[in-house]
Design an enzyme around this catalytic site. Structure first.
Site, PDB file in Angstrom:
ATOM      1  N   ASP A  57      25.505   8.195  21.137  1.00 21.75           N
ATOM      2  CA  ASP A  57      24.894   6.884  21.367  1.00 21.75           C
ATOM      3  C   ASP A  57      25.972   5.810  21.414  1.00 21.75           C
ATOM      4  O   ASP A  57      26.948   5.886  20.720  1.00 21.75           O
ATOM      5  CB  ASP A  57      23.997   6.388  20.268  1.00 21.75           C
ATOM      6  CG  ASP A  57      23.330   7.362  19.398  1.00 21.75           C
ATOM      7  OD1 ASP A  57      22.281   7.008  18.934  1.00 21.75           O
ATOM      8  OD2 ASP A  57      23.849   8.460  19.158  1.00 21.75           O
TER       9      ASP A  57
ATOM     10  N   ASP B  75      25.108  13.479  22.863  1.00 20.80           N
ATOM     11  CA  ASP B  75      24.460  12.662  21.829  1.00 20.80           C
ATOM     12  C   ASP B  75      25.431  11.621  21.267  1.00 20.80           C
ATOM     13  O   ASP B  75      25.500  11.394  20.066  1.00 20.80           O
ATOM     14  CB  ASP B  75      23.898  13.546  20.695  1.00 20.80           C
ATOM     15  CG  ASP B  75      23.090  12.736  19.683  1.00 20.80           C
ATOM     16  OD1 ASP B  75      22.775  11.576  19.973  1.00 20.80           O
ATOM     17  OD2 ASP B  75      22.780  13.281  18.604  1.00 20.80           O
TER      18      ASP B  75
ATOM     19  N   ARG C 294      18.037  -0.202   6.618  1.00 20.89           N
ATOM     20  CA  ARG C 294      19.402  -0.732   6.604  1.00 20.89           C
ATOM     21  C   ARG C 294      19.488  -2.221   6.309  1.00 20.89           C
ATOM     22  O   ARG C 294      20.560  -2.730   6.062  1.00 20.89           O
ATOM     23  CB  ARG C 294      20.088  -0.450   7.939  1.00 20.89           C
ATOM     24  CG  ARG C 294      20.214   1.031   8.213  1.00 20.89           C
ATOM     25  CD  ARG C 294      21.125   1.323   9.388  1.00 20.89           C
ATOM     26  NE  ARG C 294      21.194   2.761   9.569  1.00 20.89           N
ATOM     27  CZ  ARG C 294      20.345   3.456  10.309  1.00 20.89           C
ATOM     28  NH1 ARG C 294      19.377   2.856  10.934  1.00 20.89           N
ATOM     29  NH2 ARG C 294      20.477   4.763  10.411  1.00 20.89           N
TER      30      ARG C 294
ATOM     31  N   GLY D 262      13.968   6.545  17.808  1.00 19.58           N
ATOM     32  CA  GLY D 262      13.228   7.308  18.811  1.00 19.58           C
ATOM     33  C   GLY D 262      14.106   7.969  19.856  1.00 19.58           C
ATOM     34  O   GLY D 262      13.617   8.625  20.768  1.00 19.58           O
ATOM     35  N   GLY D 263      15.423   7.820  19.712  1.00 19.43           N
ATOM     36  CA  GLY D 263      16.333   8.320  20.730  1.00 19.43           C
ATOM     37  C   GLY D 263      16.503   9.826  20.769  1.00 19.43           C
ATOM     38  O   GLY D 263      17.077  10.359  21.715  1.00 19.43           O
TER      39      GLY D 263
END
Lengths: 575, 326
Positions: free
Chosen positions: A320, A318, A145, A206-207
């Site tokens: 975040d 989920d 990004r 890694g979440g």
């Protein structure tokens, strides 16, 4: 031939000059501020250098706004293309936001390919190709990004979880540090680092794996680790009691996959922390699960926590809280408030006091929300609709979010927050899963569904950032996956997934201009100026995890072609 | 699959093809020869050379076999970031209804696809389980039900990370290889061994690879961790650079060319690979001492040293305190 020889000569001379006097500039295009190194101090005052787009969000406040106003709502229709740059490899698309510092554009493309370009002409100054192990499994893709620039160096994270610094004049590697073994952690870095003072701050993915997230700070000049903030407190640390007495805290997610913002007045870094894992099966982690789904405020020098605010305790969806924390000072009723405005995947924007971390407001940016009934005046979630084992639950918005990670923008001129939204849902099935270090740890499946009131649809909107009052809205068939850019000329730029780069009147939402770049937009458009001419640059090239998932919902999206190029526009030169 | 008629069937109803590591497959006329080679290979190193025990085509179409594959698919493969519910596509490509072949699927699930996010599953799943996944992926999209929740698996951490000191025998003080492994690879500790050492292909090869230290005595291993020691292999000698800026770098030299020198700066761990232009260097000194931190005696407990040495010895019987002291 002659051109290419000339450019080769120029490159050779560049290297020579860099070696002898360590000055990069040898043509007028790069004449501005060549003697002044881009330091942490200069970055604090980035708003005073609107010719540059020197950090991922344009400045530490994460506005994605530039005060440049040569291109305005009343002349944007005259934009012409000035140059384009092809990165040469389309796999993974182009997710990055380019940076421009003193007439040089720095760009990172998939597989950690880095380029320095003359920002006026697109001429390539150097290329750096990261060497990665050929047997590498890239847990969160080859996308990248963005990068950071400062102290004569260019910084980026890699798909095999290293942080690398290049010499900004030559593109040669200066330091390289492995953050954590990608094979063990199932994590890597695809978000942009940013520089605060003498350090480069980096998050990681890694979440959705069995992993414990963190933010790392490296000394910018040496690469030495300065501090690390773990997003899940370890035994004995405050907050550890919000996890059960199993070893799940070691695998509980809390990734830091995007980029934070910074308030120099408080010397605080703000970062949105990702979801706990396993994502959908929260029965393995009874408790609040700090600091997942939090905004954390950490001391830039020490990495110590100053305050946190948990938007979604004990997440089961989920959602975040990883998106951009936008910092703004807003005067209401004669009082100026230092706020942090934070779009969340869940379809809400949270507004916090960024000095105290106290809740101010939460307002919805999409119409279809079923995961919770409401959020009360103190920020408590009322009527949680959690997916449960053995039951299918319709959850809106779905795991893809009321919006994807591509960033909002804020204009201090209009006082509006620009943001996109998607109306969609999913049937969520919870599937208990065993935590294995570094392996996927999602704990459920989703089956995308339309919202109860009609078809899946998307929109681009302008809001009052504190109250959420909607000023205008433009409907879209497909989600907007490009970040937004708003300028001092009151033009809002973004791109669609079919390839159109679009300009809107920031005050009214009226579409003013469009240019078909041939591949969808997933990166961040920017604006900058060189020698008094304002340019708008947009990455074109569809590709990302979200994009890979699109055909399941929009079958025709399987044929949306990818690409990887930067297109640059300006008003015609006056002859 | 046309070769089914000539396939040999083992007790599980699986066809056993013999395949060399290089990919040569012997069938039909070569069956006898293949059998012989197979026996030889079995004798030498069976698991590495026999790649697959392919089930019969009928087995892959058996509804029970498919249903078991579907159950396995749901958590590991079917999540939204990967192949999506029922394998119709998520963050990773659609799998079902694409006519993918069994051998390709088996190989890919087993080994993963380098350069992509597709993981290898051979350490996690048995061959039979992988074949069940193959059966499910190849099955008709409409014939299987929507993924059903499965409540039987408890979401507990994997055994490999449940290392604890309590596993040691009570009669004497001994180490645990599992706990030692966790210490060796503990990424939260800046002094953890893996930052500089590799073992059996895992970790970082800045310092010596430790795969072969198991022949050393527990006492020698213990002392080499806690006491500063000299380096015999010049590749790991300490190098000290003094730069024109006045900065000093201490570490291990990786390589150098005419213009630059590349050094693993071990001042802070993880080590930083720094490329220094020779024109920036004032002084280079080297010494045969080790850059290894010298404070392990005050970092680890005796029990943790036992764990580490037990792990490094990779022996069946745990190392005892007596072993370390003698």
């Amino acid at each position: 031939m002659i051109d290419s020889r000339q450019s080769q000569l120029k490159r050779v001379s560049l290297v020579a000059i860099a070696l002898v006097v360590t000055l990069a500039a040898c043509d007028q295009a790069r004449a501005q501020d060549v003697n002044s190194e881009l330091t942490g101090e200069r970055l604090v005052n980035a708003r005073k250098e609107p010719q540059n787009w020197a950090t991922y969000f344009g400045a530490y406040d994460a506005w994605r706004y530039s005060s440049l106003d040569q291109i305005r709502a009343d002349n944007v229709k005259n934009l012409v293309s000035v140059w384009a740059f092809q990165t040469g490899k389309v796999e993974g698309g182009l997710n990055a936001t380019p940076l421009v510092v003193d007439g040089i554009m720095y760009l990172i493309a998939s597989e950690n390919r880095v380029f320095a370009l003359n920002a006026e002409t697109g001429e390539r100054l150097w290329t750096y190709n990261y060497k990665f192990p050929r047997d590498l499994i890239t847990p969160y893709g080859k996308f990248n990004r963005g990068l950071a620039v400062g102290y004569g160096l260019v910084f980026f994270g890699t798909m095999d979880n290293h942080v690398v610094a290049l010499n900004a004049s030559t593109g040669k590697e200066v330091w390289n540090v492995e953050v954590e073994d990608v094979k063990k952690c199932g994590c890597n870095i695809n978000g942009a680092p940013f520089i605060v003072k003498d350090k480069v701050i980096v998050g990681g993915t890694g979440g959705d794996s069995a992993h414990r997230g963190y933010i790392s700070a490296f000394n910018a000049k040496t690469g030495r680790l300065a501090w690390r903030f773990y997003t899940i407190p370890g035994p004995g640390e405050p907050g550890h009691e919000t996890w059960p007495e199993t070893e799940i805290w070691k695998y509980g997610g809390g990734s830091t996959w995007l980029t934070g913002s910074y308030d120099p007045a408080q010397n605080l870094i703000f970062w949105g922390i990702g979801n706990p894992s396993s994502d959908f099966n929260n029965s393995v982690r009874p408790g609040l699960n700090l600091y997942t789904d939090c905004i954390v405020a950490i001391d830039a020098d020490t990495g110590k926590l100053k305050w946190y605010y948990q938007e979604i305790p004990h997440d089961a969806w989920d959602f975040d809280s990883a998106y951009e924390p936008v910092l703004m000072d807003i005067t209401r009723n004669g009082k100026t408030e230092k706020l942090l405005v934070h779009p969340n995947k869940s379809g809400f924007v949270w507004v916090l006091d960024r000095v105290t971390g106290k809740f101010v407001n939460a307002w919805p940016y999409v119409d279809t929300i079923t995961w919770v009934k409401s959020i009360d005046k103190d920020g408590a979630l009322i009527g949680r609709n959690e997916p449960e084992v053995g039951k299918q639950s319709l959850i809106c918005p779905n795991w893809g979010g009321g919006r994807s990670w591509n960033h909002s923008s804020y204009s201090p001129r209009t006082g509006l927050l620009y943001n996109d939204g998607i109306e969609w849902c999913a049937n969520v099935t919870v599937i208990p899963q065993e935590a294995r270090e570094g392996r996927p740890f999602v704990g459920g499946n989703v089956d995308i569904k339309p919202p109860p009131d009609g078809n899946i649809r998307a929109h681009l909107d302008a809001f009052d950032p504190v109250t959420g009052q909607k000023k205008w809205s433009v409907p879209f068939k497909y989600p907007i996956l490009s970040s937004l850019l708003v300028t001092g000329g009151d033009v809002l730029f973004t791109g669609d997934v079919e390839g159109h780069f679009l300009a809107f009147d920031a005050k009214t939402g009226k579409q003013l201009w469009s240019f078909n770049t041939g591949s969808g937009h997933r990166g961040g458009p920017i604006t900058y100026s060189v020698r008094g001419r304002q340019y708008v640059a947009v990455p074109s090239g569809l590709g990302s995890i979200f994009v890979s998932g699109m055909p399941a919902t929009w079958p025709e999206a399987a044929n949306f072609q990818t690409g990887s190029a930067v297109f640059v526009f300006a008003l015609p030169e006056r002859k | 699959m046309s070769e089914d008629s000539e396939a040999r069937v083992n007790t599980y109803g699986f066809r056993r093809d013999v395949q060399l590591a290089g990919g040569c497959r012997f069938r039909s006329g070569a069956l006898v020869l293949a059998g012989v080679i197979g026996v030889v290979l079995l004798t030498i190193d069976p698991p590495r050379h026999i790649v697959s025990a392919a089930p019969q085509a009928d087995k892959l179409k058996e509804s029970k076999f498919i249903a078991e594959g579907e159950k396995l698919f749901a958590p590991s493969c079917g999540n939204a970031y990967c192949h999506g519910t029922s394998g119709v596509g998520g963050g990773a490509p659609r799998l079902r209804g694409k006519g993918l072949e069994a051998a390709y699927l088996f190989k890919t699930i087993s080994n993963g696809i380098p350069g992509t996010a597709m993981l290898s599953f051979k350490s996690e799943l048995s061959e039979e389980q992988i074949w069940k996944l193959v059966a499910f992926v190849m099955s008709d999209v409409k014939s299987t039900s929507d993924a059903k929740p499965e409540a039987s698996v408890a979401g507990k951490p994997s055994p490999s990370t449940k290392a604890s000191a309590e596993t040691a025998a009570s009669s004497s003080i001994t180490g645990s290889a599992q706990a030692g492994k966790a210490l060796f690879f503990d990424s939260t500790q800046s002094r953890s061994c893996h930052h500089c050492h590799s073992l059996q292909g895992e970790g970082t090869s800045i310092g010596p690879d430790l795969s072969k230290v198991e022949s050393r005595s527990p006492r020698v291993l213990f002392l080499s961790i806690i006491l500063p020691h000299d380096i015999k292999d010049p590749r790991y000698a300490t190098v000290r650079l003094t730069l024109r800026s006045g900065d000093r770098i201490v570490g291990i030299k990786k390589e150098e060319d005419a213009e630059s020198i590349r050094v693993y700066d071990t001042t802070e761990l993880p080590a930083v690979l720094r490329t220094i232009q020779k024109t920036d260097v004032v002084k280079v000194e080297s010494a045969n001492e080790s850059v290894m931190p010298k404070d392990y005696a005050s970092i680890y407990t005796m029990k943790q040293f036992l764990d580490l040495v037990t792990f490094l010895k990779s022996s069946e019987s745990p190392v005892t305190l007596k072993d370390l002291l003698e």
